[in-house]
Design a protein around this motif. Structure first.
Motif, mmCIF file in Angstrom:
data_model
loop_
_atom_site.group_PDB
_atom_site.id
_atom_site.type_symbol
_atom_site.label_atom_id
_atom_site.label_comp_id
_atom_site.label_asym_id
_atom_site.label_seq_id
_atom_site.Cartn_x
_atom_site.Cartn_y
_atom_site.Cartn_z
ATOM 1 N N TRP A 167 0.504 -1.135 0.328
ATOM 2 C CA TRP A 167 -0.661 0.174 -0.284
ATOM 3 C C TRP A 167 0.958 1.205 -0.210
ATOM 4 O O TRP A 167 1.918 1.277 0.272
ATOM 5 C CB TRP A 167 -1.096 -0.473 1.352
ATOM 6 N N LEU A 168 0.459 2.197 -0.162
ATOM 7 C CA LEU A 168 0.774 3.245 -0.932
ATOM 8 C C LEU A 168 -0.077 4.350 0.885
ATOM 9 O O LEU A 168 -1.088 4.835 0.610
ATOM 10 C CB LEU A 168 0.931 4.097 -1.776
ATOM 11 N N LEU A 169 1.254 5.121 1.865
ATOM 12 C CA LEU A 169 0.174 6.581 2.279
ATOM 13 C C LEU A 169 0.602 7.634 2.354
ATOM 14 O O LEU A 169 1.504 8.008 1.691
ATOM 15 C CB LEU A 169 0.879 5.898 3.783
ATOM 16 N N PRO A 170 -0.581 7.948 2.260
ATOM 17 C CA PRO A 170 -0.709 9.659 2.122
ATOM 18 C C PRO A 170 -0.506 10.076 2.825
ATOM 19 O O PRO A 170 -0.223 10.366 3.920
ATOM 20 C CB PRO A 170 -1.870 10.372 1.887
ATOM 21 N N ALA A 171 1.117 11.472 2.612
ATOM 22 C CA ALA A 171 1.749 12.182 3.544
ATOM 23 C C ALA A 171 2.072 14.247 2.457
ATOM 24 O O ALA A 171 1.755 13.520 1.406
ATOM 25 C CB ALA A 171 3.055 11.311 3.795
ATOM 26 N N PHE A 172 2.176 15.148 3.490
ATOM 27 C CA PHE A 172 2.447 16.015 2.810
ATOM 28 C C PHE A 172 4.090 16.486 2.898
ATOM 29 O O PHE A 172 4.478 16.749 4.106
ATOM 30 C CB PHE A 172 1.230 16.616 3.363
ATOM 31 N N ARG A 173 3.953 17.085 1.885
ATOM 32 C CA ARG A 173 5.179 17.877 1.441
ATOM 33 C C ARG A 173 4.797 19.144 2.028
ATOM 34 O O ARG A 173 4.297 19.530 1.661
ATOM 35 C CB ARG A 173 5.995 17.771 0.454
ATOM 36 N N PRO A 174 5.813 20.327 2.374
ATOM 37 C CA PRO A 174 5.746 21.504 1.856
ATOM 38 C C PRO A 174 5.714 21.713 0.431
ATOM 39 O O PRO A 174 5.580 21.828 -0.383
ATOM 40 C CB PRO A 174 6.630 22.070 2.246
ATOM 41 N N ALA A 175 4.458 22.764 0.677
ATOM 42 C CA ALA A 175 4.210 23.299 -1.348
ATOM 43 C C ALA A 175 4.856 24.179 -2.219
ATOM 44 O O ALA A 175 6.205 24.210 -1.597
ATOM 45 C CB ALA A 175 3.242 23.473 -1.775
ATOM 46 N N ALA A 176 5.108 23.301 -3.131
ATOM 47 C CA ALA A 176 6.767 23.367 -4.766
ATOM 48 C C ALA A 176 6.170 25.390 -4.145
ATOM 49 O O ALA A 176 4.712 25.710 -4.547
ATOM 50 C CB ALA A 176 6.295 23.696 -5.825
ATOM 51 N N GLY A 177 7.370 26.325 -4.406
ATOM 52 C CA GLY A 177 6.751 28.381 -4.397
ATOM 53 C C GLY A 177 6.527 28.746 -3.247
ATOM 54 O O GLY A 177 6.250 29.451 -2.799
ATOM 55 N N ASP A 178 6.482 28.097 -2.216
ATOM 56 C CA ASP A 178 5.968 28.198 -0.859
ATOM 57 C C ASP A 178 7.063 29.305 0.019
ATOM 58 O O ASP A 178 8.377 28.132 0.066
ATOM 59 C CB ASP A 178 5.499 27.851 -0.149
#
Length: 147
Positions: A136-147
């Motif tokens: 499976w793959l787990l959603p994780a979040f990274r800083p948005a590009a350009g922020d």
């Protein structure tokens, strides 16, 4: 403070993360396995809901449509966790994230690849998918590009 790899937030090592899938959550996990972030929307009143539930909390309908989202999110709240018993050097940023393309829905996940002191409420992040147990793959979040 320098941004060394050891100070960046991450997730629990993927091989230690096991999920449980049922009829209600399977579309979410199947989409994640395909690197898509998806959320359920009531087929009657149109309200989004996360986590997925078998009925709409607004109108109690069982009608549900799954909508693919852009993967953009905003940090609503977060906590920094430094170390767990089996992973004493681990740094986690557990976050509640608003999903702008699913008004009213929020997801609980991790913000990764960022120094914890750089995370802030209102920060724009975008989804990425991390391999976990059983393919499976787990959603994780990274800083948005350009922020």
């Amino acid at each position: 403070m320098s941004r060394s790899e050891s100070t960046l937030a991450s997730t629990i090592p993927g091989e230690h993360i096991h999920i449980s899938v049922d009829d209600c959550t399977a579309p979410f996990w199947t989409a994640a396995k395909e690197r898509r972030l998806s959320a359920p929307r009531c087929g009657d009143c149109g309200r989004f809901r996360m986590p997925p539930t078998p009925f709409c909390p607004q109108c109690q309908s069982r009608a549900m449509d799954w909508v693919d989202l852009t993967g953009a999110a905003t940090v609503y709240s977060y906590a920094v966790v430094r170390g767990l018993p089996q992973f004493p050097d681990l740094v986690l940023v557990a976050a509640v994230l608003d999903l702008p393309d699913a008004p009213g829905a929020r997801i609980v996940s991790n913000v990764v690849d960022v120094a914890p002191e750089e995370v802030s409420i209102g920060m724009h992040v975008e989804v990425d998918f991390m391999p976990i147990a059983d393919g499976w793959l787990l959603p994780a979040f990274r800083p948005a590009a350009g922020d």
